[in-house]
Design a protein around this motif. Structure first.
Motif, PDB file in Angstrom:
ATOM      1  N   GLY A  46       0.797  -1.220   0.000  1.00  0.00           N
ATOM      2  CA  GLY A  46       0.000   0.000   0.000  1.00  0.00           C
ATOM      3  C   GLY A  46       0.833   1.274   0.000  1.00  0.00           C
ATOM      4  O   GLY A  46       0.308   2.361   0.244  1.00  0.00           O
ATOM      5  N   ASN A  47       2.134   1.141  -0.267  1.00  0.00           N
ATOM      6  CA  ASN A  47       3.015   2.303  -0.303  1.00  0.00           C
ATOM      7  C   ASN A  47       3.404   2.619  -1.748  1.00  0.00           C
ATOM      8  O   ASN A  47       3.530   1.715  -2.569  1.00  0.00           O
ATOM      9  CB  ASN A  47       4.267   2.016   0.527  1.00  0.00           C
ATOM     10  CG  ASN A  47       3.925   1.733   1.977  1.00  0.00           C
ATOM     11  OD1 ASN A  47       3.257   2.527   2.631  1.00  0.00           O
ATOM     12  ND2 ASN A  47       4.338   0.571   2.473  1.00  0.00           N
ATOM     13  N   SER A  48       3.614   3.897  -2.026  1.00  0.00           N
ATOM     14  CA  SER A  48       3.946   4.316  -3.386  1.00  0.00           C
ATOM     15  C   SER A  48       5.168   3.566  -3.905  1.00  0.00           C
ATOM     16  O   SER A  48       6.246   3.614  -3.304  1.00  0.00           O
ATOM     17  CB  SER A  48       4.227   5.818  -3.398  1.00  0.00           C
ATOM     18  OG  SER A  48       4.668   6.213  -4.683  1.00  0.00           O
ATOM     19  N   LEU A  49       5.001   2.909  -5.046  1.00  0.00           N
ATOM     20  CA  LEU A  49       6.078   2.087  -5.602  1.00  0.00           C
ATOM     21  C   LEU A  49       7.239   2.959  -6.086  1.00  0.00           C
ATOM     22  O   LEU A  49       8.378   2.807  -5.642  1.00  0.00           O
ATOM     23  CB  LEU A  49       5.521   1.241  -6.749  1.00  0.00           C
ATOM     24  CG  LEU A  49       6.474   0.266  -7.420  1.00  0.00           C
ATOM     25  CD1 LEU A  49       6.877  -0.844  -6.466  1.00  0.00           C
ATOM     26  CD2 LEU A  49       5.832  -0.329  -8.665  1.00  0.00           C
ATOM     27  N   ALA A  50       6.936   3.867  -7.001  1.00  0.00           N
ATOM     28  CA  ALA A  50       7.997   4.724  -7.535  1.00  0.00           C
ATOM     29  C   ALA A  50       8.478   5.705  -6.473  1.00  0.00           C
ATOM     30  O   ALA A  50       9.657   6.084  -6.453  1.00  0.00           O
ATOM     31  CB  ALA A  50       7.492   5.463  -8.769  1.00  0.00           C
ATOM     32  N   GLY A  51       7.594   6.108  -5.593  1.00  0.00           N
ATOM     33  CA  GLY A  51       7.977   7.031  -4.521  1.00  0.00           C
ATOM     34  C   GLY A  51       9.024   6.429  -3.606  1.00  0.00           C
ATOM     35  O   GLY A  51      10.033   7.069  -3.263  1.00  0.00           O
ATOM     36  N   THR A  52       8.800   5.174  -3.219  1.00  0.00           N
ATOM     37  CA  THR A  52       9.780   4.488  -2.381  1.00  0.00           C
ATOM     38  C   THR A  52      11.117   4.357  -3.105  1.00  0.00           C
ATOM     39  O   THR A  52      12.179   4.602  -2.521  1.00  0.00           O
ATOM     40  CB  THR A  52       9.259   3.072  -2.006  1.00  0.00           C
ATOM     41  OG1 THR A  52       8.009   3.213  -1.338  1.00  0.00           O
ATOM     42  CG2 THR A  52      10.230   2.356  -1.096  1.00  0.00           C
ATOM     43  N   ALA A  53      11.033   3.994  -4.382  1.00  0.00           N
ATOM     44  CA  ALA A  53      12.260   3.841  -5.170  1.00  0.00           C
ATOM     45  C   ALA A  53      13.010   5.164  -5.258  1.00  0.00           C
ATOM     46  O   ALA A  53      14.254   5.205  -5.189  1.00  0.00           O
ATOM     47  CB  ALA A  53      11.924   3.316  -6.558  1.00  0.00           C
ATOM     48  N   ALA A  54      12.282   6.282  -5.419  1.00  0.00           N
ATOM     49  CA  ALA A  54      12.923   7.597  -5.508  1.00  0.00           C
ATOM     50  C   ALA A  54      13.633   7.936  -4.198  1.00  0.00           C
ATOM     51  O   ALA A  54      14.767   8.439  -4.192  1.00  0.00           O
ATOM     52  CB  ALA A  54      11.879   8.662  -5.848  1.00  0.00           C
ATOM     53  N   LEU A  55      12.988   7.625  -3.087  1.00  0.00           N
ATOM     54  CA  LEU A  55      13.621   7.908  -1.791  1.00  0.00           C
ATOM     55  C   LEU A  55      14.849   7.026  -1.573  1.00  0.00           C
ATOM     56  O   LEU A  55      15.856   7.461  -1.005  1.00  0.00           O
ATOM     57  CB  LEU A  55      12.612   7.697  -0.654  1.00  0.00           C
ATOM     58  CG  LEU A  55      11.545   8.782  -0.535  1.00  0.00           C
ATOM     59  CD1 LEU A  55      10.441   8.347   0.423  1.00  0.00           C
ATOM     60  CD2 LEU A  55      12.148  10.119  -0.087  1.00  0.00           C
ATOM     61  N   GLU A  56      14.781   5.777  -2.057  1.00  0.00           N
ATOM     62  CA  GLU A  56      15.937   4.897  -1.930  1.00  0.00           C
ATOM     63  C   GLU A  56      17.132   5.454  -2.730  1.00  0.00           C
ATOM     64  O   GLU A  56      18.253   5.501  -2.239  1.00  0.00           O
ATOM     65  CB  GLU A  56      15.566   3.487  -2.420  1.00  0.00           C
ATOM     66  CG  GLU A  56      16.679   2.467  -2.178  1.00  0.00           C
ATOM     67  CD  GLU A  56      16.299   1.054  -2.625  1.00  0.00           C
ATOM     68  OE1 GLU A  56      15.189   0.877  -3.178  1.00  0.00           O
ATOM     69  OE2 GLU A  56      17.114   0.140  -2.425  1.00  0.00           O
ATOM     70  N   LEU A  57      16.826   5.897  -3.949  1.00  0.00           N
ATOM     71  CA  LEU A  57      17.890   6.497  -4.772  1.00  0.00           C
ATOM     72  C   LEU A  57      18.453   7.746  -4.113  1.00  0.00           C
ATOM     73  O   LEU A  57      19.677   7.954  -4.079  1.00  0.00           O
ATOM     74  CB  LEU A  57      17.342   6.866  -6.154  1.00  0.00           C
ATOM     75  CG  LEU A  57      17.273   5.743  -7.176  1.00  0.00           C
ATOM     76  CD1 LEU A  57      16.624   6.240  -8.458  1.00  0.00           C
ATOM     77  CD2 LEU A  57      18.691   5.228  -7.472  1.00  0.00           C
ATOM     78  N   LEU A  58      17.567   8.580  -3.591  1.00  0.00           N
ATOM     79  CA  LEU A  58      18.017   9.822  -2.952  1.00  0.00           C
ATOM     80  C   LEU A  58      18.925   9.499  -1.765  1.00  0.00           C
ATOM     81  O   LEU A  58      19.983  10.121  -1.590  1.00  0.00           O
ATOM     82  CB  LEU A  58      16.795  10.623  -2.474  1.00  0.00           C
ATOM     83  CG  LEU A  58      17.122  11.984  -1.840  1.00  0.00           C
ATOM     84  CD1 LEU A  58      17.641  12.963  -2.891  1.00  0.00           C
ATOM     85  CD2 LEU A  58      15.902  12.577  -1.139  1.00  0.00           C
TER      86      LEU A  58
END
Lengths: 307, 307, 307, 307
Positions: A286-298
Motif C-alpha cells: 500500500g506504499n507508493s512504488l515509484a515514490g519508495t524507489a525515488a527515496l531509496e535512490l536519494l
C-alpha cells in the motif's frame, strides 16, 4: 558530502519513471481511482529554508494517511503523553492497516497511531478537546505550509464516508472496549476529512519541516512540538509509518517516513531536510512504488540515512 | 556536543540501579535463573577505538539473542541477499518472539531474522554452507572482540537443548513448509550454542563496532560487511531488534539495538559508537529493564539518537 | 419404515458415481495419490449381524483418520475419563485439522481427539500405558472386524513418516506446554501406523458396530465400552468427526460419523446399524465427496437420521 | 422405557439446586443482572400435547439467544436455502460468540446463524423481506406457544441497545464485506427485541414442538417447516447451539439444544418431546449451569439421547 540539487531530483524521477505501470492506483473509492497514474513528483525543504523540487511537485493530491502525523502532532499539543499513550500503543502491528483481529485480541487498544484504529482514536481525542477539530486541522496545515489555498477535497471525503463500514466497525469495536468517547459518525467524518486534505509535495515538505528541525517549523519559526516529542514522532514513523512495509522501507531507505494511499510519502533526514515524493501507483503493502524507489535512490545518492 | 565519559556512565548506572527488583530474571532455564539480579554494566566503544565503561563491564554473561545479529552477519557474508530474504522477512512481527501463529499464517516464512523462527532459518543456512558453523561463529566473536577467551557456556547450551520443544516445533513447522533444509536437532544445537556465547559488555561493544563504522571493524580494521549491508542491519535492529518492544525502544532510546534475555542490549550510534548495557532483570517484553533505562539516559545526556 | 437392501445400496452408488472427477484424491503422500479415483463402495452392518454391501466393499483401503476413533476407544478402556479430558477437549475446532494456531492460543490442549493434535495426544497416552501399542491396535481391529488378515500398509506408514514435519511440530508444541510425555518420533510412528491400517468397508462397518449397539460389538458380543461411553463417542463424532465440515455433514446426513483422507467415512445410526462408504476423491474440507453424498441419499431413503 | 413425570422433573430440580451459587448471572446489561439467581424451572411438551413441568415453569424470562432459532425458522419460510446459506455458514465456530476475528478472516461470512454475527445476518434478511419484522416475530412466538400475552421486555431491549457497540462493530464489518443490506441501527434494534422476548419454559417448550415433530407444531397442528428443514435445524443446534460448549453439551446431554444468556435452554428429543430448562446462573461458556445439569440428568433418567 553530496548535496541535493534540482538536477539530481529530476534525474532520480527519470530513473524511477519506468516503474509506472507496475503498481496499482488505490481504487477502494472512485475519487482516488481516477487519478492519472503517471503523476510523479519530489520536493525537498532544507532546514535552511530552501525548496528543491522536480516533476509535479506543486500539484495537490490527496494526502490520505500522511495526515495521521499532523493529527497526532495536534493531539500532542493538547494532551499529556500519558493521556495519549494509555489509549494507543507505539509498536508495529505486523498486520494489515485496517485489521480488527489484533484490536480485538488487545482489547481495543490500537497498536500505534498510524494504523486506522489508532488514527481514529486520535480523531476521537481531538473531537473531545477541540471545538472545531476539522477547521483547526486545516488551519494547522495552512500555517505550517504557508499555503492558504489548501482545502479538503469534499468529493474524496464524501466518497470515503460512503465506504466507511470497515472504519465504523473499528470505531464501534473500540467503543465496546471503552476506548472511544464520542459519537462514531462525526468522528469518522472528521477523520475522513483529514485524509481528504489536498496538498502538494512542496506543501507537505514545508509542513513537516519541524520533524527535521527539532520541532521548530522552518517555515514559521514556531516551535510546534518539543525536541523530545520530535524524536518520538520520528521514531514512530520509522517503526510504524509504512503500514506492513516499515521494515522494508527502513531497510531500503533508512529514513523515518509516513505514506498515504494517495501515493505520497513524507520522509525526514533529522537535522537536514524534509522530503515528499508522489506517485499514485502503490506496491503490495500500500506504499507508493515509484515514490519508495525515488527515496531509496536519494538516500544512496546523498549518502544519507539515519543508519 | 556532550561527550561520554567514565563519570557519566557511572552516574547513569547509579540513576538506574533503583530499578533492580522491579523486573524479572529470565527463568525458563535454570542456568539463566541463577544469575544474580544486581549485575549492572555499561560499555562504549567509540569509532576512535576508545573503551569507556562502568560497573560489571568486563564480566561475561549469556548473550542469548544478541548472537542473532552475529549469525545474520555471517550469513550475509556467504549468501546473496535474495537467498536470505526469500527465506526470512524484514518486518516487525507484532507477536511474541516464539509464536508459531504468524509463522503458520505466513506459510513458514518468519517475519524477520531476530525472532526465534528467523534466527533458526539463519542457523539452517549456516549449517548448509559452513563445515563447522559452531566453531566459525566462536572464532568470529573472538576476532571481532579481540578476546580469545570467549567460550560457549556448555551448561546453558545443554539446558536450552533440554527445553527446546518450542523451538523444535518452530523448526519442524518451517520444514513442513519447505523452509528448512537440514536435520532439526543439529541445527538447534548450533542455535543454542550461539545463544550460549558468554561475552562481556566490553567484548560486545567491540564486536559490534562495525555497525557504527560503515561495516568496518574498529578493532580489526577489517571490512566485515559493506556500508549498505551495515545500514540494513541497523534498520533491522531499529524495527525488529527488541521483540515486541521495538517501537517503545525507538521511542525512548532512538538507536538501533538488539537485546537478549540474558539482560544484555547492544545499541549503535552510527558514525560514533557502539554501546552495550547489561542488567539481568527483564521488563514485560523480555528486554533488560535497567539496561533500557540506562540507554535512554545516555541518549538524553549525549543529545544523540538517530531521530 | 424403509429397509436397507443390496439393491438400494447399488442404486445409491450409481446415483453418486457421476460425482467422481469432481473431487480430489489426497496427494500429500505418493502412496495415497496413486489410488484409483473410481473406487466406490458402501457396506452396512446391522445390529442383527447382517452385512449389506455394494461396490468395492471388500477391498481394503487406508483408513487414515478413521483410526482415531479406534485409538480413542482403546484409551477409554485404560484411562479414567478425567485423565483423558484434562489433556484433550471435546469441542469443534473451527480450524483446519492440522493447524497449530488454536493449539498455541489454547496452550497445548487440543480441541478434540479427532484433529491431528488430539489424536497425537491419544497416541502419547497409549504409548505410556501399553507395552506394544501398535500391535495392540492391530489386534483390536482384527478382533472387532473378525478379519484376521488386516495389516498395516508399511509403504503408507513409511511415506507418512517421511512427510511428518507438520505433525512433529504439533507434538513438540504440545510437549513445550507439558502435554506430551514420550519421545516424539516413536509416538508419531505409531500414530502413522494407525493411519496406515488397511481395512475394507465391510471390515470397518463390523469394527464399529459397538457404536450402534450401546458399546457391545455385534460381531464379538463383547462389551467394548459402556453405553454412556458409546453415547459420548457418538457425540464427539457428531460434532468433531468431519474436520471443518462437521456442521455440513450433520446438516445433510444427520449421523455421527468419522472420515479419513483415504476417502472412507464411518457413520452410525444408533440402535440400528453402522455404515461405511468409500470413494477416494475428497471435497474442500477433506471429506469423501461421493461418500458424503451416498450417506445423504441413504439417510433420505431410509428416513433415518439422529435429528 | 422410563417416562417423564412431574415427580421426576421435581426430583431433578432438587438434585441440581445445589449448583445455584456456583455460576454467574449474565451482567453485561443491568436488566439481566438483577434477575434472582435462584429461579429454577423445567418444562416438557410431548408430541402427544402433554405438558409436564416443575419449578418456575410458568414464569417468563428473557429468552435471549434462544430467539435465534425462531428468527432462523422465519427466514427459512421466506428465503430459499441457497439465499440463506450463501450468507451464513453451518459450521461450529470454535470461538467466542461475539468474536470478530474469524469473521474478518472468513471475509464477513459468519460461521453459523447461532453466533451473534450469524443471527444479525438473519435479522438483516428479515428486515429486507418483511414489512414489520419485529411484529411478525412476536406474532410467531404467540401463535406457536398459544400464549397471547407474550411481549418484548422493553427495558431489556433498550438496555441492549445502549450496550450495542460490539454488535454494531460486527454489523459494520459484515457490511464492509457486502454481507449486510440495510441500515445497521434499525436491524440491531430488531435483533435486540428478539433477544428481549419474555417467555416461560412452558411457552418455549410448546413453541419449539415443531422441532420434535418433523416440522409440525404440536400446539397449532400447522406445518412450520418441512421435515427436511427440521432435521437441518436440529443438526445446527446439535453442532452450534451452545456457543463454544456445543461439544460438551452433546457429550453430556446428547440432544440438539439452544441456550440463551438469560439462563434458558431449549432441547429436543426428535419424535418425542421438546424440553425447556431455566436457571439464570451461567457456566464459563455462557450456558445455564444448573440447566445443563438438569438436562443431563433427564437424558440419563429417560435413557434418551440422539446418540
Amino acid at each position: 558530502m553530496p548535496q541535493a540539487t534540482k538536477e539530481l531530483l529530476a534525474d532520480i524521477l527519470e530513473q524511477v519513471r519506468p516503474l509506472i505501470g507496475k503498481g496499482k492506483v488505490a481504487n477502494y473509492i472512485p475519487a482516488l481511482a481516477c487519478i492519472p497514474n503517471d503523476k510523479l513528483a519530489i520536493a525537498i525543504y532544507t532546514n535552511d529554508g530552501e525548496v528543491i523540487k522536480a516533476g509535479d511537485a506543486d500539484e495537490a493530491f490527496s494526502v490520505q494517511s500522511i495526515s495521521k502525523v499532523l493529527s497526532l502532532t495536534l493531539a500532542m499539543q493538547i494532551y499529556d503523553p500519558e493521556e495519549i499513550w494509555s489509549r494507543v500503543g507505539k509498536e508495529p502491528s505486523g498486520q494489515a492497516f485496517n485489521s480488527l483481529i489484533q484490536l480485538e485480541v488487545e482489547q481495543g487498544i490500537p497498536r500505534n497511531p498510524f494504523i486506522n484504529a489508532g488514527a481514529i482514536v486520535v480523531a476521537d481525542m481531538l473531537q473531545t478537546r477541540l471545538s472545531a477539530p476539522r477547521h483547526r486541522l486545516l488551519e494547522f496545515a495552512r500555517q505550517l505550509s504557508g499555503d492558504t489555498h489548501i482545502v479538503y477535497d469534499k468529493i474524496v471525503a464524501a466518497s470515503e464516508m460512503q465506504h466507511s463500514d470497515r472504519n465504523a466497525a473499528i470505531a464501534y469495536l473500540m467503543r465496546s472496549f471503552g476506548n472511544f468517547d464520542n459519537e462514531v459518525i462525526p468522528v469518522l467524518n472528521n477523520y475522513f476529512h483529514a485524509c481528504a486534505l489536498k496538498m502538494s509535495c512542496v506543501d507537505l515538505a514545508k509542513t513537516f519541516s519541524y520533524l527535521a528541525n527539532q520541532g521548530q517549523s522552518v517555515q514559521t519559526k514556531k516551535q510546534i512540538v518539543t525536541p523530545n516529542q520530535t524524536k518520538r514522532l520520528n521514531a514512530l514513523m520509522a517503526t510504524c509509518g509504512l503500514y506492513n512495509g516499515a521494515g522494508e522501507f527502513a531497510f531500503k531507505v533508512g529514513m523515518p517516513g509516513k505514506s498515504g494511499v494517495g501515493g505520497g510519502i513524507v520522509a525526514v533526514i533529522p537535522g537536514e531536510m524534509s522530503i515528499t515524493v508522489w506517485s499514485p501507483e502503490l506496491d503490495q503493502t500500500g506504499n507508493s512504488l515509484a515514490g519508495t524507489a525515488a527515496l531509496e535512490l536519494l538516500s544512496t545518492e546523498l549518502g544519507r540515512s539515519i543508519f
